[in-house]
Scaffold this active site. Structure first.
Site, short mmCIF file in Angstrom:
data_model
loop_
_atom_site.label_atom_id
_atom_site.label_comp_id
_atom_site.label_asym_id
_atom_site.label_seq_id
_atom_site.Cartn_x
_atom_site.Cartn_y
_atom_site.Cartn_z
N GLY A 47 14.99 -26.22 -16.40
CA GLY A 47 13.89 -25.37 -16.90
C GLY A 47 13.85 -24.01 -16.24
O GLY A 47 14.38 -23.81 -15.15
N ARG B 162 6.41 -19.35 -15.05
CA ARG B 162 5.19 -19.00 -14.32
C ARG B 162 5.41 -18.60 -12.86
O ARG B 162 4.50 -18.14 -12.20
CB ARG B 162 4.19 -20.17 -14.40
CG ARG B 162 3.49 -20.23 -15.75
CD ARG B 162 2.56 -21.42 -15.83
NE ARG B 162 3.29 -22.64 -16.15
CZ ARG B 162 2.78 -23.87 -16.00
NH1 ARG B 162 1.59 -24.03 -15.48
NH2 ARG B 162 3.49 -24.92 -16.35
N ASN C 153 1.35 -39.13 -16.94
CA ASN C 153 2.78 -39.37 -16.70
C ASN C 153 3.25 -38.40 -15.63
O ASN C 153 3.15 -37.19 -15.78
CB ASN C 153 3.54 -39.11 -18.02
CG ASN C 153 5.05 -39.10 -17.84
OD1 ASN C 153 5.57 -39.71 -16.91
ND2 ASN C 153 5.74 -38.40 -18.73
N LYS D 24 21.65 -8.69 23.71
CA LYS D 24 22.54 -8.98 22.58
C LYS D 24 23.92 -9.25 23.13
O LYS D 24 24.37 -8.50 24.00
CB LYS D 24 22.58 -7.79 21.62
CG LYS D 24 23.38 -8.05 20.38
CD LYS D 24 24.20 -6.85 19.91
CE LYS D 24 25.38 -6.59 20.80
NZ LYS D 24 26.33 -5.59 20.28
N TYR E 263 17.62 -2.80 28.03
CA TYR E 263 18.51 -3.23 26.96
C TYR E 263 19.82 -3.68 27.58
O TYR E 263 20.51 -2.89 28.24
CB TYR E 263 18.78 -2.09 25.95
CG TYR E 263 19.86 -2.50 24.97
CD1 TYR E 263 19.68 -3.60 24.14
CD2 TYR E 263 21.09 -1.84 24.92
CE1 TYR E 263 20.68 -4.03 23.28
CE2 TYR E 263 22.10 -2.26 24.07
CZ TYR E 263 21.88 -3.36 23.25
OH TYR E 263 22.87 -3.79 22.40
C1 UD1 Z 1 6.73 -33.36 -18.47
C2 UD1 Z 1 6.42 -34.61 -19.28
C3 UD1 Z 1 4.93 -34.92 -19.17
C4 UD1 Z 1 4.56 -35.09 -17.72
C5 UD1 Z 1 4.96 -33.86 -16.93
C6 UD1 Z 1 4.77 -34.10 -15.48
C7 UD1 Z 1 7.97 -34.69 -21.13
C8 UD1 Z 1 8.17 -34.44 -22.58
N1 UD1 Z 1 6.80 -34.39 -20.65
O1 UD1 Z 1 6.03 -32.30 -19.10
O2 UD1 Z 1 4.65 -36.12 -19.87
O3 UD1 Z 1 3.18 -35.31 -17.60
O4 UD1 Z 1 6.33 -33.55 -17.13
O5 UD1 Z 1 4.98 -32.93 -14.74
O6 UD1 Z 1 8.86 -35.18 -20.46
N2 UD1 Z 1 13.73 -29.89 -17.98
C9 UD1 Z 1 15.09 -29.80 -18.21
N3 UD1 Z 1 15.53 -29.56 -19.47
C10 UD1 Z 1 14.67 -29.43 -20.52
C11 UD1 Z 1 13.29 -29.53 -20.27
C12 UD1 Z 1 12.84 -29.76 -18.99
O7 UD1 Z 1 15.89 -29.91 -17.28
O8 UD1 Z 1 15.15 -29.22 -21.63
C13 UD1 Z 1 13.25 -30.16 -16.60
C14 UD1 Z 1 12.42 -29.03 -16.03
O9 UD1 Z 1 13.22 -28.12 -15.31
C15 UD1 Z 1 11.46 -29.76 -15.11
C16 UD1 Z 1 11.31 -31.13 -15.78
O10 UD1 Z 1 12.42 -31.27 -16.63
O11 UD1 Z 1 12.02 -29.99 -13.83
C17 UD1 Z 1 10.00 -31.22 -16.57
O12 UD1 Z 1 9.98 -30.25 -17.53
P1 UD1 Z 1 8.66 -29.46 -17.92
O13 UD1 Z 1 8.96 -28.52 -19.00
O14 UD1 Z 1 8.00 -28.98 -16.70
O15 UD1 Z 1 7.82 -30.69 -18.55
P2 UD1 Z 1 6.27 -30.72 -18.81
O16 UD1 Z 1 5.99 -30.02 -20.10
O17 UD1 Z 1 5.53 -30.33 -17.62
#
Ligand code: UD1
Ligand code: CA
Length: 453
Positions: A11, A15, A166, A348, A363
């Site tokens: 991801g 933010r 979750n 140093k 020094y």
């Molecule tokens: C996800 C969960 C949500 C949970 C929350 C907890 C899903 C659909 N949703 O939501 O139920 O409550 O985490 O924090 O799983 N990532 C990838 N590839 C992608 C998408 C995400 O590697 O295509 C990774 C992100 O970098 C991150 C993690 O997966 O480390 C979670 O992704 P994020 O987009 O933060 O999920 P949430 O929408 O927060």
């Protein structure tokens, strides 16, 4: 049973408002992702597979010192899609645990329990939150059995009122991932392939999905912005401070110490407030660190004392040495047993012999100093001619008078003596006195200038 661990880290982390990939932001001196990797390593899996996308090259580079199986997810199409990319590298006869690269505070025991629950069917780590907004909510049937997860964006107002969420962390037999992941659709508000959808698919197949609850909200805290990054940082620092005290270290205030790396302490070390330890720092038995000191890659010997406001980097401080207050020990400083470096002294690439003293305003750079040397206040080793650096050596028992300028390359042999205020450019032989300053003239009957009319 074989364990495979998949860490999701593709991801973007919008933010964070940063050019640095989110999982590389430092926590306690190490990339966020490295903490998750360390937790994963502690579970002794067959393999750790890290799914990267945004800033993939940079992330791999930053963790190149650890053996990991890197999986690239070109497009971030959701958590289910991310795990799918890792599937070809996982051994079929395994339980697969999915971690997030931005959730670093999960306890080992919690993950062990989660994995133990996932031997025959999927298991999910959940938590009850006072404010569940933003998270996927846990759906249960009348019997209280977990039947699925609904994302916040897809939830009805009734579902949004559910406090159980979750965490995102789940485990399941490899066969379940292999069977259900390809069935996951992306018909939802975000048009993403949701990993938790494998749970409802398993339930529809008659499987019982287990859930484990996190011990605290911190365990599931994910870093999405710099406020959460700081929450995680403070929690790490709190845990490290507790561990230090339990190992026999006295902290003046457990809330005012920052360890950004590894701090090894023998017994009876005491650390005053606002000290920062970076890299690898080792403090010997009974060592005392005064307030507001910064130590980076330093070894401090038994019984040594670092007085307040001192800055030490890549330095070795021998047993029973005294450093500071307001001392700066730069890389390559080695103090032998009982040496003293006092206030407003910078060193140093300097080795200071046993019991030698550089107590005030000096020094000392590129210098090899013997034992029992006394360096007077305001002494400067002139080690740099504008082009090259040169060495100064001082034998045992040398005495340097105050405000001396020692022009390197220079050697002052054993028991050599330099008169105060000298600019020394030539070798001083053993037991010689060097005086190199303008001779004093006293003019008797001299009249002060008067005020001009
Ligand atoms: C996800 C969960 C949500 C949970 C929350 C907890 C899903 C659909 N949703 O939501 O139920 O409550 O985490 O924090 O799983 N990532 C990838 N590839 C992608 C998408 C995400 O590697 O295509 C990774 C992100 O970098 C991150 C993690 O997966 O480390 C979670 O992704 P994020 O987009 O933060 O999920 P949430 O929408 O927060
Ligand atoms: Ca998230």
């Amino acid at each position: 049973m074989t364990l495979e661990i998949v860490i999701l880290a593709a991801g973007q982390g919008t933010r964070m408002k940063s050019t640095l990939p989110k999982v590389l932001h430092p926590v306690a001196g190490r990339p966020l992702l490295e903490h998750v990797v360390r937790t994963a390593q502690a579970l002794r899996p067959a393999g750790i597979h890290v799914v990267v996308g945004h800033g993939a090259e940079q992330v791999r580079e930053a963790l190149s010192h650890i053996k990991l199986n890197w999986v690239v997810q070109e497009e971030q199409l959701g958590t289910g899609h991310a795990v799918m990319q890792a599937m070809p590298g996982l051994s079929a006869d395994s339980v697969v645990l999915v971690l997030y690269g931005d959730v670093p505070l999960t306890e080992l025991a919690t993950l062990e329990e989660l994995v133990a629950c996932a031997a025959d069917a999927p298991a999910l780590l959940t938590a009850e939150l006072a404010d569940p907004s933003g998270y996927g909510r846990i759906l249960r049937n009348a019997a209280g059995e977990l039947v699925g997860v609904v994302e916040d964006k897809d939830a009805t107002p009734e579902q949004r009122a559910i406090a159980e969420i979750n965490s995102g962390l789940l485990a399941a037999p490899h066969a379940d991932f292999a069977h259900y992941l390809p069935q996951v659709q992306n018909e939802n508000k975000q048009a993403e392939y949701y990993l938790p959808d494998i749970l409802s698919l398993a339930v529809a197949d008659g499987k019982r999905v287990a859930s484990c609850s996190a011990q605290s909200e911190l365990e599931i805290l994910g870093v999405n912005d710099r406020v959460q990054l700081n929450q995680v940082e403070r929690e790490f620092q709190r845990r490290q401070a507790l561990a230090l005290m339990r190992e026999g270290v006295s902290l003046a205030d457990a809330g005012r110490i920052d360890v950004r790396g590894t701090l090894n302490c023998a017994e009876d070390v005491s650390i005053d407030v606002n000290c920062v330890f970076e890299g690898e720092v080792t403090l010997g038995s009974g060592a005392r660190i005064g307030a507001n000191c910064v130590l980076k890659d330093v070894v401090v010997g038994e019984g040594a004392e670092i007085h307040p406001m001192s800055h030490l980097e890549q330095a070795q401080v021998g047993e029973r040495c005294s450093v500071g207050p307001f001392a700066r020990l730069r890389p390559g400083t080695v103090l032998a047993e009982g040496a003293r470096v006092g206030n407003f002294v910078e060193t140093k690439k300097a080795s200071i012999g046993a019991g030698s003293k550089v107590n005030h305003l000096s020094y000392i750079g590129d210098c090899e100093m013997g034992a029992g040397v006394n360096v007077g206040a305001g002494t400067i080793t002139c080690n740099y001619d504008g082009v090259n650096k040169h060495q100064t050596t001082m034998g045992d028992g040398v005495f340097i008078g105050s405000n001396s300028t020692l022009v390197a390359p220079l050697s002052i042999e054993e028991d050599g003596f330099v008169g105060a205020g000298s600019t020394v450019t030539k070798k001083v032989e053993s037991s010689e006195l060097a005086v190199a300053r303008a001779k004093q003239r006293n003019i008797a009957g001299w009249e002060r200038p008067g005020k001009s009319k």
